[in-house]
Scaffold this motif. Structure first.
Motif, PDB file in Angstrom:
ATOM      1  N   VAL A  96     -15.772  -4.912 -11.908  1.00  0.00           N
ATOM      2  CA  VAL A  96     -14.800  -3.824 -11.725  1.00  0.00           C
ATOM      3  C   VAL A  96     -15.521  -2.616 -11.139  1.00  0.00           C
ATOM      4  N   VAL A  97     -14.894  -1.957 -10.174  1.00  0.00           N
ATOM      5  CA  VAL A  97     -15.516  -0.810  -9.504  1.00  0.00           C
ATOM      6  C   VAL A  97     -14.598   0.400  -9.558  1.00  0.00           C
ATOM      7  N   SER A  98     -15.214   1.562  -9.388  1.00  0.00           N
ATOM      8  CA  SER A  98     -14.465   2.806  -9.198  1.00  0.00           C
ATOM      9  C   SER A  98     -14.480   3.139  -7.715  1.00  0.00           C
ATOM     10  N   ILE A  99     -13.349   3.655  -7.225  1.00  0.00           N
ATOM     11  CA  ILE A  99     -13.213   3.944  -5.789  1.00  0.00           C
ATOM     12  C   ILE A  99     -12.854   5.408  -5.600  1.00  0.00           C
ATOM     13  N   GLN A 100     -13.522   6.038  -4.648  1.00  0.00           N
ATOM     14  CA  GLN A 100     -13.221   7.426  -4.296  1.00  0.00           C
ATOM     15  C   GLN A 100     -13.122   7.549  -2.781  1.00  0.00           C
ATOM     16  N   VAL A 101     -11.985   8.079  -2.329  1.00  0.00           N
ATOM     17  CA  VAL A 101     -11.756   8.268  -0.895  1.00  0.00           C
ATOM     18  C   VAL A 101     -11.667   9.761  -0.610  1.00  0.00           C
ATOM     19  N   SER A 102     -12.570  10.249   0.219  1.00  0.00           N
ATOM     20  CA  SER A 102     -12.619  11.672   0.550  1.00  0.00           C
ATOM     21  C   SER A 102     -12.161  11.881   1.985  1.00  0.00           C
ATOM     22  N   THR A 103     -11.241  12.829   2.160  1.00  0.00           N
ATOM     23  CA  THR A 103     -10.766  13.200   3.493  1.00  0.00           C
ATOM     24  C   THR A 103     -10.856  14.716   3.630  1.00  0.00           C
ATOM     25  N   ARG A 104     -10.439  15.210   4.759  1.00  0.00           N
ATOM     26  CA  ARG A 104     -10.467  16.651   4.980  1.00  0.00           C
ATOM     27  C   ARG A 104      -9.464  17.375   4.088  1.00  0.00           C
ATOM     28  N   THR A 105      -8.464  16.674   3.651  1.00  0.00           N
ATOM     29  CA  THR A 105      -7.408  17.316   2.863  1.00  0.00           C
ATOM     30  C   THR A 105      -7.522  17.091   1.358  1.00  0.00           C
ATOM     31  N   GLY A 106      -8.386  16.207   0.941  1.00  0.00           N
ATOM     32  CA  GLY A 106      -8.496  15.981  -0.494  1.00  0.00           C
ATOM     33  C   GLY A 106      -9.235  14.700  -0.836  1.00  0.00           C
ATOM     34  N   VAL A 107      -9.170  14.360  -2.118  1.00  0.00           N
ATOM     35  CA  VAL A 107      -9.866  13.188  -2.649  1.00  0.00           C
ATOM     36  C   VAL A 107      -8.878  12.380  -3.483  1.00  0.00           C
ATOM     37  N   SER A 108      -8.890  11.076  -3.279  1.00  0.00           N
ATOM     38  CA  SER A 108      -8.092  10.181  -4.110  1.00  0.00           C
ATOM     39  C   SER A 108      -9.029   9.220  -4.834  1.00  0.00           C
ATOM     40  N   GLU A 109      -8.638   8.851  -6.041  1.00  0.00           N
ATOM     41  CA  GLU A 109      -9.486   7.978  -6.855  1.00  0.00           C
ATOM     42  C   GLU A 109      -8.675   6.832  -7.426  1.00  0.00           C
ATOM     43  N   GLY A 110      -9.364   5.747  -7.700  1.00  0.00           N
ATOM     44  CA  GLY A 110      -8.728   4.581  -8.298  1.00  0.00           C
ATOM     45  C   GLY A 110      -9.761   3.562  -8.703  1.00  0.00           C
ATOM     46  N   SER A 111      -9.307   2.338  -8.875  1.00  0.00           N
ATOM     47  CA  SER A 111     -10.170   1.260  -9.333  1.00  0.00           C
ATOM     48  C   SER A 111      -9.963   0.041  -8.452  1.00  0.00           C
ATOM     49  N   GLY A 112     -10.804  -0.958  -8.662  1.00  0.00           N
ATOM     50  CA  GLY A 112     -10.678  -2.184  -7.873  1.00  0.00           C
ATOM     51  C   GLY A 112     -11.417  -3.335  -8.513  1.00  0.00           C
TER      52      GLY A 112
END
Length: 488
Positions: free
Chosen positions: A199-215
């Motif tokens: 199981v992993v943690s996921i973080q997506v960073s863009t110019r407008t913000g950050v979203s997080e989740g799992s996978g």
């Protein structure tokens, strides 16, 4: 010195003559009390206050004095008082006797300066202090009590130190591992130990913000299954996807493909091999009440494990994609295992550690997403469905679904799914379905809404033949129709 019961007469001034009318009063100069205990030499004479004052006193012989001093303790308890010695002396007060015969006896301590008559004068003039027998007893008792009190305090403090030492010794004793056991097969502990590495943690960073989740890692070379709403921002470019493994490593990943209609997506971790892989289970075999475990990173807290049961099956839930239209529906597993924001994309596993669902949606009483949390209503995409969609995304980058070949009326007031239009040449036309028919069942599953029929068809396999129960708009003319769904 006053007697214990405070009834002694007050000493008069040495220069004032004694009152001849009172035969029990004599003049004794006041002397300061000595803090020391009286020795046996101080006990010089025992007087009987009830002897007649005209009777001359006879001082004790030395041997009598020694005997009286030696037997002081016996006199205290047995009330033994020497025979009457008729001498005018002061009665300092009736003392409270300890024994049965000493209620009115006193003991006179003689000093070098006591003024007595010539007939009463001993060989060496001494001052005297009068102390009742009870007063002497009280002094002895005070000494004994004082000694006992000191001993008691010492014993109490000693016990306190001993007790404290015992506590400290207990706290510093090495812990025992006798109660530790190997996790039982099928326990939450055993499931967590087996599943967490994949199981992993996921973080997506863009110019407008950050979203997080799992996978969940689904291949040893780094493919990860997750929700589309977790990583959809990465599909637009100018973003960075970081995956954190269970061992703490942070690795970059790339967006592979995603489907907003089913809320399923796949990413791939860069330059990895031999990663632990999640094993798939058969979600169609799940039973209501079956134990399950949810794992993910709620609110950024990675490797969080919660447990619960399957609360219900085949819940039509909108999950990701657009906010309108039938394509946003999934045929969800409902669970009471705690699922919160950040759990999205993480696995829902059975007690064998097999992936049976992908956590995607939570119901909340709060209208604001920032304050929403688990209320025991979580929903997961069935593993069979998610696996099929992921396979298409990796292979082609696109997703297709089994179809009935009809258009449905979402605004009908009937219980079931009303067909508004039949697609020419489609499976439903071949089966004889018509506009206005109402589907109330598919196989053994009840259909009570348009969303329920769409979700059920999407959960079916390509080319599968299903049995529909169809009625007219008035609830009559019920019949069964066999329909073969479209293929890939």
């Amino acid at each position: 010195m006053n007697s214990e019961n405070n009834n002694s007469s007050t000493p008069s001034n040495p220069s004032t003559p004694s009152n001849p009318a009172d035969p029990h009063t004599e003049q004794i100069p006041a002397q300061p009390e000595s803090p020391q205990h009286a020795s046996t030499a101080d006990f010089q004479q025992v007087r009987n206050p009830y002897a007649h004052p005209s009777t001359p006193s006879t001082p004790f012989a030395p041997e009598t004095q020694s005997a009286a001093a030696a037997g002081a303790s016996e006199q205290q308890w047995e009330g033994a008082v020497p025979g009457p010695v008729p001498v005018p002396g002061s009665v300092t007060g009736a003392s409270e006797g300890v024994g049965s015969q000493q209620e009115h006896s006193t003991v006179t301590l003689l000093g070098p300066s006591e003024e007595l008559n010539a007939a009463q004068q001993p060989a060496a003039p001494k001052k005297s202090r009068t102390v009742p027998l009870t007063g002497a007893i009280a002094l002895a008792l005070v000494a004994a009590i004082g000694s006992g009190t000191l001993t008691g305090v010492y014993a109490s403090r000693n016990q306190e130190v001993t007790s404290t030492s015992a506590v400290l010794e207990q706290l510093r004793t090495p812990v025992s591992n006798e109660g530790a056991t190997v996790a039982a097969a099928g326990s939450v502990e055993q499931v967590a130990a087996a599943v967490l590495p994949s199981v992993v943690s996921i973080q997506v960073s863009t110019r407008t913000g950050v979203s997080e989740g799992s996978g969940s890692i689904i291949s040893s070379d780094g493919y990860v299954l997750t929700n589309n709403h977790v990583v959809s921002a990465a599909a637009e470019g100018a973003s960075q996807v970081v995956v954190t493994l269970n061992d703490g490593r942070e690795l970059l990943a790339d967006f592979v493909a995603g489907d907003g209609n089913t809320d399923v997506a796949v990413i791939k971790i860069r330059d990895v091999a031999d990663l632990p892989v999640m094993s798939f289970g058969d979600s169609s075999s799940l039973q209501v009440g079956q134990e399950v475990v949810a794992i993910g990173s709620p609110l950024g807290l990675s490797a969080t494990v919660t447990s619960g049961i399957v609360s219900a099956m085949n819940r039509p839930v909108r999950a990701g994609g657009s906010n309108t239209g039938e394509s946003t529906l999934i045929d969800a597993i409902q669970t009471d295992a705690a699922i919160n924001p950040g759990n999205s994309g993480g696995p829902l596993v059975d007690m064998n550690g097999n992936l049976v669902g992908m956590n995607s949606v939570i119901a909340s009483l709060s209208s604001g997403s920032d304050s929403s949390g688990s209320i025991g209503l979580g929903f997961a995409i069935p593993a069979n469905f998610a696996r099929r969609v992921a396979d298409q995304l990796i292979a082609t980058g696109q997703v297709t679904h089994p179809m009935l070949g009809v258009q449905l009326n979402p605004n009908s007031n009937v219980r079931g799914a009303m067909i508004s239009e039949v697609t020419p040449g489609g499976p439903s036309e071949a089966a004889g379905l018509q506009a206005g028919d109402v589907v109330t069942r598919i196989n053994d599953r009840s259909i009570d809404s348009t969303d329920a029929l769409i979700a059920a068809v999407r959960s079916s396999e390509f080319g599968q033949t299903v049995t529909l129960v169809v009625e007219d708009a008035n609830g009559g003319n019920s019949r069964e129709v066999q329909v073969t769904l479209t293929g890939e």
